[in-house]
Design a protein around this motif. Sequence first.
Motif, mmCIF file in Angstrom:
data_model
loop_
_atom_site.group_PDB
_atom_site.id
_atom_site.type_symbol
_atom_site.label_atom_id
_atom_site.label_comp_id
_atom_site.label_asym_id
_atom_site.label_seq_id
_atom_site.Cartn_x
_atom_site.Cartn_y
_atom_site.Cartn_z
ATOM 1 N N ASP A 75 143.601 32.870 112.215
ATOM 2 C CA ASP A 75 143.354 31.616 112.514
ATOM 3 C C ASP A 75 144.019 30.428 111.452
ATOM 4 N N ARG A 80 149.315 22.170 127.033
ATOM 5 C CA ARG A 80 149.053 20.829 126.905
ATOM 6 C C ARG A 80 149.152 20.366 125.566
ATOM 7 N N GLY A 123 142.118 12.342 109.060
ATOM 8 C CA GLY A 123 140.746 12.438 109.113
ATOM 9 C C GLY A 123 140.381 13.551 110.191
ATOM 10 N N GLU A 124 140.997 14.143 110.960
ATOM 11 C CA GLU A 124 140.633 15.064 112.028
ATOM 12 C C GLU A 124 141.416 16.393 111.706
ATOM 13 N N PHE A 125 140.730 17.446 111.953
ATOM 14 C CA PHE A 125 141.307 18.846 111.905
ATOM 15 C C PHE A 125 141.362 19.490 113.120
ATOM 16 N N ILE A 131 141.752 23.635 114.531
ATOM 17 C CA ILE A 131 141.984 24.913 114.416
ATOM 18 C C ILE A 131 142.668 25.832 115.301
ATOM 19 N N ARG A 190 143.878 32.862 116.523
ATOM 20 C CA ARG A 190 144.972 33.678 116.205
ATOM 21 C C ARG A 190 145.498 34.027 117.624
ATOM 22 N N MET A 245 138.091 26.514 123.934
ATOM 23 C CA MET A 245 138.744 25.389 124.111
ATOM 24 C C MET A 245 139.263 24.873 122.668
ATOM 25 N N ILE A 246 140.394 24.576 122.337
ATOM 26 C CA ILE A 246 140.912 24.129 121.341
ATOM 27 C C ILE A 246 140.738 22.614 121.203
ATOM 28 N N GLU A 247 139.999 21.979 120.206
ATOM 29 C CA GLU A 247 139.742 20.640 120.168
ATOM 30 C C GLU A 247 139.695 20.094 118.632
ATOM 31 N N THR A 248 140.217 18.701 118.625
ATOM 32 C CA THR A 248 140.116 18.243 117.342
ATOM 33 C C THR A 248 138.842 17.980 116.842
ATOM 34 N N VAL A 249 138.538 17.767 115.429
ATOM 35 C CA VAL A 249 137.201 17.282 114.941
ATOM 36 C C VAL A 249 137.331 16.143 114.175
ATOM 37 N N ASN A 250 136.675 15.226 114.578
ATOM 38 C CA ASN A 250 136.716 13.883 113.675
ATOM 39 C C ASN A 250 135.769 13.924 112.741
ATOM 40 N N ILE A 251 136.127 13.903 111.427
ATOM 41 C CA ILE A 251 135.206 13.907 110.508
ATOM 42 C C ILE A 251 134.245 12.816 110.262
ATOM 43 N N VAL A 302 131.027 22.805 111.437
ATOM 44 C CA VAL A 302 131.807 21.991 112.301
ATOM 45 C C VAL A 302 133.151 22.873 112.649
ATOM 46 N N GLY A 303 133.143 23.900 112.276
ATOM 47 C CA GLY A 303 134.614 24.697 112.459
ATOM 48 C C GLY A 303 134.191 26.336 112.020
ATOM 49 N N GLU A 304 135.088 27.265 112.607
ATOM 50 C CA GLU A 304 135.283 28.499 112.124
ATOM 51 C C GLU A 304 136.429 28.985 112.188
ATOM 52 N N LEU A 305 137.039 29.755 111.059
ATOM 53 C CA LEU A 305 138.255 30.437 111.390
ATOM 54 C C LEU A 305 138.170 31.622 110.296
ATOM 55 N N ASN A 306 138.514 32.796 111.109
ATOM 56 C CA ASN A 306 138.550 34.028 110.453
ATOM 57 C C ASN A 306 137.222 34.245 109.997
ATOM 58 N N ASP A 307 136.985 34.716 108.672
ATOM 59 C CA ASP A 307 135.552 34.969 108.327
ATOM 60 C C ASP A 307 134.814 33.806 107.767
ATOM 61 N N VAL A 321 133.554 25.986 108.524
ATOM 62 C CA VAL A 321 133.893 24.530 107.914
ATOM 63 C C VAL A 321 132.409 24.123 108.067
#
Lengths: 119, 119
Positions: free
Chosen positions: A49, A66, A73-75, A77, A80, B1-7, B23-28, B31
């Motif tokens: 990921d 899409r 200021g956004e992220f 993820i 994989r 669902m892939i979404e952006t996260v606004n800090i 607010v997020g997870e990736l691999n192990d 965030v």
Amino acid sequence: MIETVNIVEKFALIHEHWHPRVVGELNDAFVKLARLKGEFVWHHHEHEDEMFLVIKGRLLMRLREREVWVNEGEFIIIPRGVAHMPVAEDEVHVMLFEPKTTRNTGNVRDERTVDAEWL
Amino acid sequence: MIETVNIVEKFALIHEHWHPRVVGELNDAFVKLARLKGEFVWHHHEHEDEMFLVIKGRLLMRLREREVWVNEGEFIIIPRGVAHMPVAEDEVHVMLFEPKTTRNTGNVRDERTVDAEWL
């Protein structure tokens, strides 16, 4: 030696596009900074990921079904296995978090493939 | 669902201090975002490196031998095993990256210990 890393100062040392530079490591992951401009290549990462945190500008993330804008200021993820193609109409500065094993072009190997390199 | 996260938008939903929210997870890794104010507790993480990225304000990181200021736009990575005590004279907003197994108070368990909780 435990030191702070200043993101803006680090970006001043990066001059190429699409060439992520390692600025930190923790656990099995690298923290990288990259300047993006233009279109990248469609790719996916089989086992990793990947997180894109937009420090400056705004990034268009194309997915198969899409596309998503990621603003400053956004992220986002990208899990994989999910094909994606980052696009930067204007220059974008991003911070990346990804396992050390991640190849920038994922399943693709072409002239844009670069090895992880410390700044 | 892939979404952006606004800090900034996420921080508006956080009202407590010293209570990191996922607010997020990736691999192990998770965030997390946290509002800090005042002194935390001396602790270390036996098996986890931890990254503090300062989104707003400035953080004082006390280490056993010295202390380090981490300003807005800077990050610091505390390697596993290293005792540290974050201090926020004024409120600080931080983004944290750490393995999912990480307890906020590390080797210490006290009234400030909280479980990872999604925002």
